[in-house]
Scaffold this motif. Structure first.
Motif, PDB file in Angstrom:
ATOM      1  N   CYS A 103       0.093  -2.161  16.668  1.00 16.22           N
ATOM      2  CA  CYS A 103       1.099  -2.434  15.642  1.00 16.22           C
ATOM      3  C   CYS A 103       0.456  -3.379  14.630  1.00 16.22           C
ATOM      4  CB  CYS A 103       2.317  -3.080  16.295  1.00 16.22           C
ATOM      5  SG  CYS A 103       3.555  -3.559  15.096  1.00 16.22           S
ATOM      6  N   GLY A 104       0.218  -2.880  13.421  1.00 20.33           N
ATOM      7  CA  GLY A 104      -0.507  -3.679  12.430  1.00 20.33           C
ATOM      8  C   GLY A 104       0.287  -4.849  11.892  1.00 20.33           C
ATOM      9  N   ASN A 105       1.547  -4.587  11.476  1.00 20.77           N
ATOM     10  CA  ASN A 105       2.361  -5.695  10.957  1.00 20.77           C
ATOM     11  C   ASN A 105       2.649  -6.695  12.071  1.00 20.77           C
ATOM     12  OD1 ASN A 105       2.613  -4.634   8.330  1.00 20.77           O
ATOM     13  ND2 ASN A 105       4.312  -3.312   8.961  1.00 20.77           N
ATOM     14  N   TYR A 150       8.137   6.957   8.629  1.00 18.36           N
ATOM     15  CA  TYR A 150       9.102   7.152   9.715  1.00 18.36           C
ATOM     16  C   TYR A 150       8.332   6.834  10.982  1.00 18.36           C
ATOM     17  CZ  TYR A 150      12.624   9.425  12.671  1.00 18.36           C
ATOM     18  OH  TYR A 150      13.595   9.682  13.610  1.00 18.36           O
ATOM     19  N   GLU A 151       8.761   5.768  11.668  1.00 18.69           N
ATOM     20  CA  GLU A 151       8.011   5.325  12.843  1.00 18.69           C
ATOM     21  C   GLU A 151       8.507   5.965  14.124  1.00 18.69           C
ATOM     22  OE1 GLU A 151       7.415   1.313  14.070  1.00 18.69           O
ATOM     23  OE2 GLU A 151       6.808   0.717  12.075  1.00 18.69           O
ATOM     24  N   ARG A 152       7.560   6.426  14.891  1.00 18.14           N
ATOM     25  CA  ARG A 152       7.859   6.884  16.250  1.00 18.14           C
ATOM     26  C   ARG A 152       8.550   5.754  17.016  1.00 18.14           C
ATOM     27  NH1 ARG A 152       2.963   7.732  20.498  1.00 18.14           N
ATOM     28  NH2 ARG A 152       2.569   5.570  19.921  1.00 18.14           N
ATOM     29  N   GLY A 153       9.616   6.078  17.706  1.00 18.55           N
ATOM     30  CA  GLY A 153      10.285   5.067  18.535  1.00 18.55           C
ATOM     31  C   GLY A 153      11.206   4.151  17.762  1.00 18.55           C
ATOM     32  N   CYS A 201       5.081   0.046   7.908  1.00 16.16           N
ATOM     33  CA  CYS A 201       4.352   0.186   9.177  1.00 16.16           C
ATOM     34  C   CYS A 201       2.891  -0.123   8.861  1.00 16.16           C
ATOM     35  CB  CYS A 201       4.525   1.605   9.707  1.00 16.16           C
ATOM     36  SG  CYS A 201       3.510   1.945  11.155  1.00 16.16           S
ATOM     37  N   GLY A 202       2.366  -1.170   9.461  1.00  9.26           N
ATOM     38  CA  GLY A 202       1.026  -1.659   9.110  1.00  9.26           C
ATOM     39  C   GLY A 202      -0.082  -0.670   9.422  1.00  9.26           C
ATOM     40  N   THR A 203      -0.003  -0.052  10.616  1.00  9.28           N
ATOM     41  CA  THR A 203      -1.051   0.912  10.955  1.00  9.28           C
ATOM     42  C   THR A 203      -0.938   2.134  10.029  1.00  9.28           C
ATOM     43  OG1 THR A 203       0.442   1.580  12.761  1.00  9.28           O
ATOM     44  CG2 THR A 203      -1.494   0.271  13.356  1.00  9.28           C
ATOM     45  N   ALA A 204       0.298   2.480   9.645  1.00 10.49           N
ATOM     46  CA  ALA A 204       0.487   3.633   8.751  1.00 10.49           C
ATOM     47  C   ALA A 204      -0.091   3.343   7.366  1.00 10.49           C
ATOM     48  CB  ALA A 204       1.967   3.956   8.637  1.00 10.49           C
ATOM     49  N   GLY A 211       8.608  -6.823   6.034  1.00  8.56           N
ATOM     50  CA  GLY A 211       9.969  -6.402   6.368  1.00  8.56           C
ATOM     51  C   GLY A 211      10.050  -5.573   7.642  1.00  8.56           C
ATOM     52  N   ASN A 212       8.920  -5.278   8.267  1.00  7.36           N
ATOM     53  CA  ASN A 212       8.886  -4.603   9.580  1.00  7.36           C
ATOM     54  C   ASN A 212       9.111  -5.749  10.576  1.00  7.36           C
ATOM     55  OD1 ASN A 212       6.152  -2.721  11.187  1.00  7.36           O
ATOM     56  ND2 ASN A 212       8.334  -2.590  11.517  1.00  7.36           N
ATOM     57  N   ASP A 213      10.319  -5.783  11.183  1.00 10.10           N
ATOM     58  CA  ASP A 213      10.685  -7.011  11.905  1.00 10.10           C
ATOM     59  C   ASP A 213      10.568  -6.896  13.425  1.00 10.10           C
ATOM     60  OD1 ASP A 213      12.859  -5.310  12.060  1.00 10.10           O
ATOM     61  OD2 ASP A 213      14.355  -6.856  11.675  1.00 10.10           O
TER      62      ASP A 213
END
Ligand SMILES: N[C@@H](CCC[C@H](N)C(=O)O)C(=O)O
Length: 325
Positions: free
Chosen positions: A77-79, A218-221, A228-231, A12-14
């Motif tokens: 960006c992981g996702n 909560y993603e920066r930017g 968030c995949g890296t998170a 869902g991270n698009d």
């Protein structure tokens, strides 16, 4: 000019994929940032958390550059990398590929579907750095593992790590997850502040049971994202460090947009994380845009990947049932 855009998502991270490898688009750095701000705007017909520019690489099968919705560039960006993994693997007709990112060349590969008929990819998350200078985080110490940042909270403890984009992770209970604490901390550290001059991604992690965690980021930017995949990768590692999960064991990571699986590896003193999850296509379209003034653009008809969307909804129902039990 006309730009082909592929809307896709990981948990869902698009994102909007723009392929500079197969097209002769000429964008300056400034234009990439402006395109990200314009096309990712949720008030428009497109809207996304970021743009993934896929480019030719001198040393890998492709190169990914990530621009957040606010026009800032992220190192990783992981996702998004899972979506780019699928895109490049299908383009070169292979099941594995090497993708150049800002700080590392990363292995990606097609994996067994995480749920029936959901295209699934494994991407390597690396390097993992605990040195506070890597985020950067201005504290009078070199690393922060399960430690306090009094400016942010008197109660919560944080681990700071770069994978290699910057993250802080804290383990919380349901009540804290439901409160406005994450929003307050995140807006502070992503505004002008003395601690995080470049901002930081902020994750609240709720352990569910061994091998299962819930992560909200909560993603920066961007702001609050579905995932968030890296998170999720960084959060899994933090739960291993805090004895809640085990290295080399698969962890199911639930998030507001779906779920992924993470496995943390340790070789000598170095960690790497496998991030496994969906790479779902939503639609393809052509955008007619004046790149010197991209704020108003025309979007052509959308070729939808309907069956992928339906299958993803089934996965979400399945996740809902698990989380409600
Ligand atoms: N959604 C991403 C991370 C995107 C970059 C992040 N907002 C940053 O600025 O570091 C992911 O899936 O990892």
């Amino acid at each position: 000019m006309n730009i082909e855009v592929l809307k896709c998502h990981g948990s869902g991270n698009d994102f909007l994929i723009i392929d500079e490898m197969s097209h002769n688009y000429i964008f300056t750095e400034e234009k990439r940032a402006e395109l990200a701000k314009a096309l990712c705007n949720r008030q428009t017909e497109l809207g996304a958390d970021g743009i993934l520019f896929v480019m030719k690489s001198e040393k890998a099968d492709g190169r990914m550059r990530v621009f957040n919705a606010d026009g800032s560039e992220a190192s990783m960006c992981g996702n998004g990398l899972r979506c780019v993994a699928r895109y490049v693997c299908e383009l070169i007709n292979k099941e594995t590929a090497l993708i150049e990112t800002m700080k590392a060349d990363l292995l990606v590969k097609k994996e067994e579907d995480i749920y029936p008929e959901i295209p699934t990819y494994l991407v390597e998350i690396s390097p993992v750095l605990f040195d506070l200078k890597a985020l950067p985080l201005n504290l009078e110490k070199e690393v922060l593992v399960d430690g306090k940042i009094p400016e942010l909270s008197n109660d919560l403890t944080f681990t700071a790590l770069a994978v290699p984009n910057p993250h802080i992770v804290t383990i919380v209970d349901e009540q804290t997850l439901q409160s406005n604490v994450q929003e307050k901390i995140s807006t502070y550290v992503n505004g002008a502040n003395p601690l995080f001059p470049d901002g930081v991604n902020v994750s609240f992690v709720k352990p569910i049971q061994k091998g299962h965690i819930f992560v909200r980021t909560y993603e920066r930017g961007v702001g609050f994202t579905n995932a968030c995949g890296t998170a999720m990768s960084a959060s899994t590692l933090v739960t291993c460090l805090q004895g809640l999960n085990e290295l080399e064991q698969s962890v199911d990571v639930y998030n507001p947009g779906g779920k992924v699986r993470c496995v943390v590896h340790k070789n000598d003193e170095t960690y790497t994380i496998d991030l496994i999850g969906n790479a779902t296509y939503v639609y393809k379209t052509v955008v007619e845009v004046d790149v010197s003034n991209p704020t108003s653009f025309n979007c052509g008809s959308k070729e939808e990947f309907t069956s992928e969307g339906e299958q993803y909804q089934k996965l979400q129902q399945h996740i809902g049932q698990f989380l409600n039990n």
